[in-house]
Design a protein around this motif. Structure first.
Motif, PDB file in Angstrom:
ATOM      1  N   PRO A   1       0.809  -1.220   0.000  1.00 33.10           N
ATOM      2  CA  PRO A   1       0.000   0.000   0.000  1.00 33.10           C
ATOM      3  C   PRO A   1       0.840   1.267   0.000  1.00 33.10           C
ATOM      4  O   PRO A   1       1.877   1.322   0.645  1.00 33.10           O
ATOM      5  CB  PRO A   1      -0.812  -0.109   1.299  1.00 33.10           C
ATOM      6  N   LYS A   2       0.384   2.273  -0.769  1.00 37.27           N
ATOM      7  CA  LYS A   2       1.027   3.596  -0.799  1.00 37.27           C
ATOM      8  C   LYS A   2      -0.078   4.634  -0.763  1.00 37.27           C
ATOM      9  O   LYS A   2      -0.795   4.815  -1.745  1.00 37.27           O
ATOM     10  CB  LYS A   2       1.886   3.752  -2.059  1.00 37.27           C
ATOM     11  N   ASN A   3      -0.217   5.291   0.364  1.00 43.81           N
ATOM     12  CA  ASN A   3      -1.289   6.270   0.552  1.00 43.81           C
ATOM     13  C   ASN A   3      -1.014   7.541  -0.246  1.00 43.81           C
ATOM     14  O   ASN A   3       0.140   7.879  -0.538  1.00 43.81           O
ATOM     15  CB  ASN A   3      -1.419   6.633   2.027  1.00 43.81           C
ATOM     16  N   LEU A   4      -2.084   8.249  -0.600  1.00 43.36           N
ATOM     17  CA  LEU A   4      -1.936   9.574  -1.207  1.00 43.36           C
ATOM     18  C   LEU A   4      -1.394  10.525  -0.148  1.00 43.36           C
ATOM     19  O   LEU A   4      -1.753  10.447   1.023  1.00 43.36           O
ATOM     20  CB  LEU A   4      -3.289  10.100  -1.694  1.00 43.36           C
ATOM     21  N   SER A   5      -0.513  11.457  -0.555  1.00 41.91           N
ATOM     22  CA  SER A   5      -0.010  12.403   0.456  1.00 41.91           C
ATOM     23  C   SER A   5      -0.748  13.708   0.388  1.00 41.91           C
ATOM     24  O   SER A   5      -1.327  14.123  -0.519  1.00 41.91           O
ATOM     25  CB  SER A   5       1.468  12.670   0.303  1.00 41.91           C
TER      26      SER A   5
END
Length: 158
Positions: free
Chosen positions: A154-158
């Motif tokens: 997972p890579k969250n929006l910043s």
């Protein structure tokens, strides 16, 4: 190997007139539920234990088209389980009425505690049942590392 037959309905085809990818997923889900029911994992039993299945990934490979009105056979083979029963891997295959191989799919998943919303090992009673599942020729013991093989995290929006 577990098998289930389906007729392709109007609601199963897409704008191209062939079986929609979402229908493949629905047919596989229906097949898994049938398999699990026949092997002691009924919805009632899962609710008693407060657990449910969760799918991590589905990788579908399409070989041939299928169309409205055709009959499909969807198979399920258990291709992996972890020692504690937490993780599972199923292989689904799709065949037309002539036995032609239309598609294959590998599904990786696990069991979750429905209250805690976390992965759990199966209770002993269900572990005894899962160990009796018929195994595919390519069956392997799964580990947590098998859930990260594709390298997707997972890579969250910043």
């Amino acid at each position: 190997m577990y098998k289930k037959d389906f007729e392709i309905r109007w609601s199963d085809v897409d704008a191209n007139g062939h079986l929609a990818n979402s229908a493949y997923v629905n047919f596989m889900s229906h097949t898994r539920v049938g398999f699990l029911n026949e092997h002691g994992f009924s919805m009632k039993k899962l609710i008693e234990h407060g657990i449910g299945p969760v799918v991590f990934s589905e990788q579908i490979y399409y070989f041939k088209e299928s169309f409205l009105g055709q009959t499909l056979t969807v198979t399920l083979a258990v291709s992996g389980l972890s020692e504690d029963g937490m993780l599972f891997k199923f292989e689904h295959n799709f065949y037309n009425q002539n036995g032609q191989h239309l598609a294959t799919c590998d599904i990786l998943g696990a069991w979750i505690d429905l209250k805690e919303r976390r992965l759990i090992a199966l209770p002993e009673q269900l572990q005894a049942l899962i160990k009796k599942f018929p195994k595919a020729e390519n069956f392997k013991i799964l580990t947590k590392e098998d859930t990260r093989k594709p390298g997707k995290t997972p890579k969250n929006l910043s």
